[in-house]
Scaffold this motif. Structure first.
Motif, PDB file in Angstrom:
ATOM      1  N   GLY A 107       0.636  -1.223  -0.005  1.00 10.38           N
ATOM      2  CA  GLY A 107      -0.331  -0.164  -0.052  1.00 10.38           C
ATOM      3  C   GLY A 107       0.678   1.371  -0.059  1.00 10.38           C
ATOM      4  N   LYS A 108       1.940   1.179   0.789  1.00  6.75           N
ATOM      5  CA  LYS A 108       2.959   2.727   0.807  1.00  6.75           C
ATOM      6  C   LYS A 108       3.372   2.734  -0.329  1.00  6.75           C
ATOM      7  N   ILE A 109       4.038   1.649  -1.384  1.00  2.51           N
ATOM      8  CA  ILE A 109       3.968   1.504  -2.600  1.00  2.51           C
ATOM      9  C   ILE A 109       3.197   2.068  -3.769  1.00  2.51           C
ATOM     10  N   LEU A 110       2.190   1.525  -3.628  1.00  3.33           N
ATOM     11  CA  LEU A 110       0.955   2.224  -4.415  1.00  3.33           C
ATOM     12  C   LEU A 110       0.623   3.518  -4.470  1.00  3.33           C
ATOM     13  N   LYS A 111       1.085   4.170  -2.908  1.00  7.29           N
ATOM     14  CA  LYS A 111       0.271   5.568  -2.725  1.00  7.29           C
ATOM     15  C   LYS A 111       0.709   6.514  -3.772  1.00  7.29           C
ATOM     16  N   SER A 112       1.704   6.358  -4.035  1.00  3.98           N
ATOM     17  CA  SER A 112       2.594   7.315  -5.240  1.00  3.98           C
ATOM     18  C   SER A 112       2.135   7.469  -6.317  1.00  3.98           C
ATOM     19  N   GLY A 113       1.678   6.058  -6.735  1.00  5.76           N
ATOM     20  CA  GLY A 113       1.189   5.713  -8.360  1.00  5.76           C
ATOM     21  C   GLY A 113      -0.255   6.103  -8.170  1.00  5.76           C
ATOM     22  N   PHE A 114      -0.674   6.397  -7.361  1.00  2.00           N
ATOM     23  CA  PHE A 114      -2.642   6.438  -7.224  1.00  2.00           C
ATOM     24  C   PHE A 114      -2.126   8.248  -7.098  1.00  2.00           C
ATOM     25  N   GLU A 115      -1.511   8.923  -6.389  1.00  2.00           N
ATOM     26  CA  GLU A 115      -1.352   9.906  -5.993  1.00  2.00           C
ATOM     27  C   GLU A 115      -0.122  10.579  -7.476  1.00  2.00           C
ATOM     28  N   ARG A 116       0.098   9.999  -8.300  1.00  2.00           N
ATOM     29  CA  ARG A 116       0.784  10.702  -9.530  1.00  2.00           C
ATOM     30  C   ARG A 116      -0.296  10.637 -10.456  1.00  2.00           C
ATOM     31  N   GLY A 117      -0.995   9.868 -10.721  1.00  2.00           N
ATOM     32  CA  GLY A 117      -2.324   9.554 -11.374  1.00  2.00           C
ATOM     33  C   GLY A 117      -1.721   8.384 -12.544  1.00  2.00           C
ATOM     34  N   ILE A 118      -1.003   7.411 -11.915  1.00  2.00           N
ATOM     35  CA  ILE A 118      -0.550   6.592 -12.942  1.00  2.00           C
ATOM     36  C   ILE A 118      -1.268   5.699 -13.325  1.00  2.00           C
ATOM     37  N   GLN A 153      -8.576   2.993   0.403  1.00  2.00           N
ATOM     38  CA  GLN A 153      -8.791   4.377   0.339  1.00  2.00           C
ATOM     39  C   GLN A 153      -8.579   4.467  -1.056  1.00  2.00           C
ATOM     40  N   LEU A 154      -7.168   3.882  -1.127  1.00  2.00           N
ATOM     41  CA  LEU A 154      -6.235   4.928  -2.271  1.00  2.00           C
ATOM     42  C   LEU A 154      -7.700   4.492  -3.813  1.00  2.00           C
ATOM     43  N   LEU A 155      -7.947   3.258  -3.835  1.00  2.00           N
ATOM     44  CA  LEU A 155      -8.715   2.573  -5.156  1.00  2.00           C
ATOM     45  C   LEU A 155      -9.858   3.381  -5.171  1.00  2.00           C
ATOM     46  N   PHE A 156     -10.347   3.549  -4.270  1.00  2.00           N
ATOM     47  CA  PHE A 156     -11.780   3.469  -4.620  1.00  2.00           C
ATOM     48  C   PHE A 156     -12.017   5.791  -4.890  1.00  2.00           C
ATOM     49  N   GLU A 157     -10.772   5.595  -3.904  1.00  3.10           N
ATOM     50  CA  GLU A 157     -10.006   7.379  -3.344  1.00  3.10           C
ATOM     51  C   GLU A 157     -10.176   8.032  -5.238  1.00  3.10           C
ATOM     52  N   ASN A 158      -9.709   7.212  -6.115  1.00  2.00           N
ATOM     53  CA  ASN A 158      -8.859   7.477  -6.926  1.00  2.00           C
ATOM     54  C   ASN A 158      -9.436   6.315  -8.389  1.00  2.00           C
ATOM     55  N   SER A 159     -10.908   6.436  -8.177  1.00  2.00           N
ATOM     56  CA  SER A 159     -11.172   5.271  -9.475  1.00  2.00           C
ATOM     57  C   SER A 159     -11.428   5.480 -11.110  1.00  2.00           C
ATOM     58  N   THR A 160     -11.860   4.860 -11.854  1.00  2.00           N
ATOM     59  CA  THR A 160     -11.942   5.252 -12.719  1.00  2.00           C
ATOM     60  C   THR A 160     -13.977   5.638 -12.877  1.00  2.00           C
ATOM     61  N   ALA A 161     -14.821   5.702 -12.171  1.00  2.00           N
ATOM     62  CA  ALA A 161     -15.808   6.086 -11.518  1.00  2.00           C
ATOM     63  C   ALA A 161     -15.368   7.699 -11.184  1.00  2.00           C
ATOM     64  N   GLY A 162     -14.733   7.962 -10.695  1.00  2.00           N
ATOM     65  CA  GLY A 162     -14.655   9.087  -9.707  1.00  2.00           C
ATOM     66  C   GLY A 162     -14.569   8.651  -8.210  1.00  2.00           C
ATOM     67  N   ASN A 163     -14.281   9.368  -7.200  1.00  2.00           N
ATOM     68  CA  ASN A 163     -13.972   9.602  -6.223  1.00  2.00           C
ATOM     69  C   ASN A 163     -14.639   8.974  -5.155  1.00  2.00           C
ATOM     70  N   LEU A 164     -14.776   6.974  -4.649  1.00  2.00           N
ATOM     71  CA  LEU A 164     -16.133   6.827  -4.412  1.00  2.00           C
ATOM     72  C   LEU A 164     -16.688   6.819  -3.155  1.00  2.00           C
ATOM     73  N   THR A 165     -15.282   7.458  -2.101  1.00  2.00           N
ATOM     74  CA  THR A 165     -15.352   6.848  -0.829  1.00  2.00           C
ATOM     75  C   THR A 165     -16.523   7.450   0.092  1.00  2.00           C
ATOM     76  N   GLY A 166     -16.622   8.799  -0.451  1.00  2.00           N
ATOM     77  CA  GLY A 166     -17.998   9.809   0.128  1.00  2.00           C
ATOM     78  C   GLY A 166     -19.394   8.669   0.329  1.00  2.00           C
ATOM     79  N   TYR A 167     -19.076   7.353  -0.667  1.00  2.00           N
ATOM     80  CA  TYR A 167     -20.208   6.407   0.038  1.00  2.00           C
ATOM     81  C   TYR A 167     -20.420   5.248   0.813  1.00  2.00           C
ATOM     82  N   ILE A 168     -18.891   5.608   0.876  1.00  2.00           N
ATOM     83  CA  ILE A 168     -18.504   4.205   1.749  1.00  2.00           C
ATOM     84  C   ILE A 168     -18.301   4.339   3.581  1.00  2.00           C
ATOM     85  N   SER A 169     -18.740   3.496   3.998  1.00  2.00           N
ATOM     86  CA  SER A 169     -18.797   4.237   5.520  1.00  2.00           C
ATOM     87  C   SER A 169     -17.584   3.611   6.182  1.00  2.00           C
ATOM     88  N   CYS A 170     -17.222   2.866   5.852  1.00  2.23           N
ATOM     89  CA  CYS A 170     -16.124   1.806   6.657  1.00  2.23           C
ATOM     90  C   CYS A 170     -15.061   0.758   5.971  1.00  2.23           C
TER      91      CYS A 170
END
Length: 250
Positions: A107-118, A153-170
């Protein structure tokens, strides 16, 4: 099959349920492999990373089915450091291990990939409409995956359908327990302050569904394949089959 009970909480697996399996094995894992050595060289002595390495080491040593190196002594780790951990992580990824320490480092490694839009978290086309529908119906959505909560959280925040984290409770990961153990679903019910029958769990894994059903949860077997499903197999699992989220509380 007609639903006789209606759940208030929809608990979702990710791989093969919200997200194509190929995305995990052809995009996420290769990204981790490419950037693993770079990450270890820059973060190896970070206290948090060192803590996760120790957790990973203990999990590997305690697993009788792991084929990792037998040279797992503290002295060997100290003397060989980065290269030893690199080899261990690659070995465990090859075995598709679900260790908490491994998933946290990934997850720590993937963080940079999601944040950079890769990287963009791929989700099936029916996910966003379902999330909107279930939320409108007053249902809560939760995630339970072997990937770390941070990765989820990274996956759903940066999803192909947009930021989905607002729909997820936990979110839940392997710190709650193995997805193949009944006790994990008992814990989830208690953490959500609901009875098991108020939760419906959607997953592509029959062993996970079996464990959830033993704990009293409602279950749905997510079959995303285009191949025809053998009728006898479908009937003998003990779980209702869905091919799309459109079939879940339409």
């Amino acid at each position: 099959m007609k639903e006789t009970l209606e759940a208030n909480i929809i608990l979702l697996d990710i791989e093969g349920t919200t997200t194509p399996i190929d995305f995990v094995y052809q995009k996420l894992f290769p990204y981790v492999r490419i950037h693993l050595m770079e990450f270890l060289k820059s973060c190896f002595y970070d206290p948090e990373v060192q803590k996760e390495i120790q957790i990973l080491k203990k999990e590997s040593e305690a697993d009788p089915f792991s084929s990792s190196s037998s040279q797992n002594s503290s002295l060997y780790l100290k003397e060989n450091g980065i290269q030893w951990i690199y080899d261990l992580i690659v070995n465990l990824m090859d075995q598709d291990k679900k260790y908490t320490g491994l998933k946290s480092i990934q997850g720590k490694i993937l963080k940079s990939g999601f944040e950079r839009g890769i990287l963009k978290g791929e989700v099936y086309p029916d996910v966003l409409p379902a999330f909107k529908r279930w939320t409108h119906q007053g249902k809560k959505i939760a995630i339970y995956s072997s990937g770390s909560i941070h990765t989820q959280q990274l996956l759903f925040e940066n999803s192909t359908a947009g930021n989905l984290t607002g729909y997820i409770s936990c979110y839940f990961d392997t710190t709650t327990g193995s997805k193949k153990e009944r006790e994990s679903y008992d814990k989830i019910s208690k953490k959500l302050f609901v009875q098991p029958l108020q939760i419906v769990f959607l997953s592509d894994s029959l062993s996970e569904l079996d464990a959830a059903k033993q704990a009293g949860l409602l279950t749905r077997w997510s079959v995303r394949s285009n191949e025809p499903l053998n009728q006898s197999k479908k009937l003998n699992t003990g779980h209702s089959v869905i091919f799309t989220f459109d079939e879940v509380y339409p």
